[in-house]
Write an enzyme that holds these catalytic residues in place. Sequence first.
Site, short mmCIF file in Angstrom:
data_model
loop_
_atom_site.label_atom_id
_atom_site.label_comp_id
_atom_site.label_asym_id
_atom_site.label_seq_id
_atom_site.Cartn_x
_atom_site.Cartn_y
_atom_site.Cartn_z
N LYS A 70 6.23 13.23 -7.09
CA LYS A 70 5.18 13.35 -8.12
C LYS A 70 5.32 14.67 -8.87
CE LYS A 70 1.53 10.70 -5.74
NZ LYS A 70 1.34 9.64 -6.73
N ARG A 100 1.16 0.37 -0.35
CA ARG A 100 1.30 -1.08 -0.13
C ARG A 100 2.24 -1.38 1.03
NH1 ARG A 100 3.22 -1.73 -6.24
NH2 ARG A 100 1.88 0.10 -6.31
N1 BES Z 1 -1.70 7.48 -3.94
C1 BES Z 1 -1.18 7.01 -5.19
C2 BES Z 1 -2.28 6.48 -6.12
C3 BES Z 1 -3.32 7.45 -6.58
C4 BES Z 1 -3.23 8.03 -7.83
C5 BES Z 1 -4.42 7.71 -5.82
C6 BES Z 1 -4.22 8.88 -8.26
C7 BES Z 1 -5.42 8.58 -6.26
C8 BES Z 1 -5.32 9.15 -7.49
C9 BES Z 1 -0.17 5.89 -4.94
O1 BES Z 1 0.54 5.98 -3.77
C10 BES Z 1 0.81 5.96 -6.05
O2 BES Z 1 1.51 6.92 -6.11
N2 BES Z 1 0.83 4.92 -6.88
C11 BES Z 1 1.72 4.87 -7.97
C12 BES Z 1 2.36 3.51 -7.99
C13 BES Z 1 3.53 3.41 -8.90
C14 BES Z 1 4.67 4.24 -8.38
C15 BES Z 1 3.93 1.97 -8.99
C16 BES Z 1 0.90 5.11 -9.24
O3 BES Z 1 -0.27 4.72 -9.30
O4 BES Z 1 1.42 5.75 -10.15
MN MN Z 2 2.25 7.17 -3.95
#
Ligand code: BES
Ligand code: MN
Length: 496
Positions: free
Chosen positions: A274, A348
């Site tokens: 990230k 997931r």
């Molecule tokens: N933990 C994150 C989602 C999240 C984002 C939670 C902001 C709380 C606040 C999740 O694991 C994630 O990184 N999701 C990605 C999925 C994508 C890579 C398909 C996302 O939402 O960008």
């Molecule tokens: Mn994630």
Amino acid sequence: MSALPEFSFAKQAKATKGVLVIPVLEDAALAPIAKELEIDVDTGRAATAANFTGKARQSMAMLAPAGSKLDKLVFFGLGKTDDFSEITFRKFGGALAGKQGKASNILVDFGFAGDDETIGAPHLAAFAQGWYLRSYAFKKYKTKKKDDEKPKSSKVQIVGANAMDAKKHWASDQGVADGVLLARDLVNEPANALGPVEFAEIASDLTKLGVEVEVLGEKEMEKLGMGALLGVAQGSVRPPRMAIMKWNGGATKDQPVAFVGKGVVFDTGGISIKPSGGMEDMKGDMGGAAAVTGLMHALASRKAKCNVVGIIGLVENMPDGNAQRPGDIVTSMSGQTIEIINTDAEGRLVLADALWYCKETFKPKFMINLATLTGAILVALGSHHAGIFSNNDELAEKLTGAGKSSDEKVWRLPLGVEYDKMIDSKFADMKNTGGRWAGSITAAQFLQRYVDDVPWVHIDVAGTAMSSPSTDINTSWGSGFGVRLLDQLVRDHYES
Ligand code: BES
Ligand code: MN
Ligand code: ZN
């Protein structure tokens, strides 16, 4: 933890010192109240000066009123009885708690506002619950508190016609509130202090309330073939855990209801790392698991008459030399294979094995999972509704109803074969991301492949579990969202 107030209830009592709060209906005459309290104030002039008419949430304070030993007299507006509900009373309690500062002796006398018809025991208990929830603050790591910032506990006496009944209601509502506060504590806690092992230990503490807890380690999960969850965990030096909590409050042969939580103690994104801005928020990526743990606390402390299973998948998503790569293919416990496209779509993967394990082991009446799953749910719904996805209209409707009556609101989004197709993979049974569009839905489609025909709801709490705006009943970063919602669902439909 902050100092929480202690509540007592009485049918009648007279405030002798400290703060006296007098809730009043809209347009109520204040002069007779002042007279009955033997306080010599010109309420008419004061109300005009303070613009006070008793509309909901208005308040008017009189400091050290003449002819009285009170430090403060507060008139508080309840608005009209038509709007009375547990929700409004919970908010009244929170709003008032926010105004009391360091007062240590408070009496709230509802006797001038209604009788047991209009202000029932559940209202009084909800009022106390709101006050209690608002009083929480996560100050554990603040070492330089000045004296006047030190938490001081207060005693709050609530006077109302239904006092004895309210006391019983509060005993149960306080258990639920403590579950909410446990969830908030878990979400607020930084990841260096709260890894998978530490989280599982806190879940194990629920044995004190009569919950049976089993914790699976790496070896056991390997044996079970949980390759999806383990693939996420392998990039961290801290080993994963799965905690299984059982509350057997129902009849022995009754099928349990099941709650499953995503417990990523920290989500760096893994190799698909990230951006650094705001990454610290990913300590809250276990908000789903926190809610399930808090819910088990709530149900056990109020001795819910229901069999309940809570399962949390606990991992850390880190990018080390042993981390999984995009392109890797893992085999989940279900036997289905997954091509990893983005290591940041890890929640997931954890849930795939947790849901399958739950379904196979417990044959539950339903499974509801909670997860901070997608950023896209924030784009869709912001912080005011959690997104829900379901294969069962009846269950989705029951949950929506529980959302309305608990004021932890949910909004249903669609599932469908077209969306499901978006996660088909060239190399494996499915891939772990579905591309740019409909990100929250394709994530839900992924989960649906692990529930078969068990009635199921996925609640995406990425927008509601953490970092949501302050409300009357919460000013903390971690909200504890989900505990009251699911307690309400169980209470309304699944207790004998
Ligand atoms: N933990 C994150 C989602 C999240 C984002 C939670 C902001 C709380 C606040 C999740 O694991 C994630 O990184 N999701 C990605 C999925 C994508 C890579 C398909 C996302 O939402 O960008
Ligand atoms: Mn994630
Ligand atoms: Zn995540």
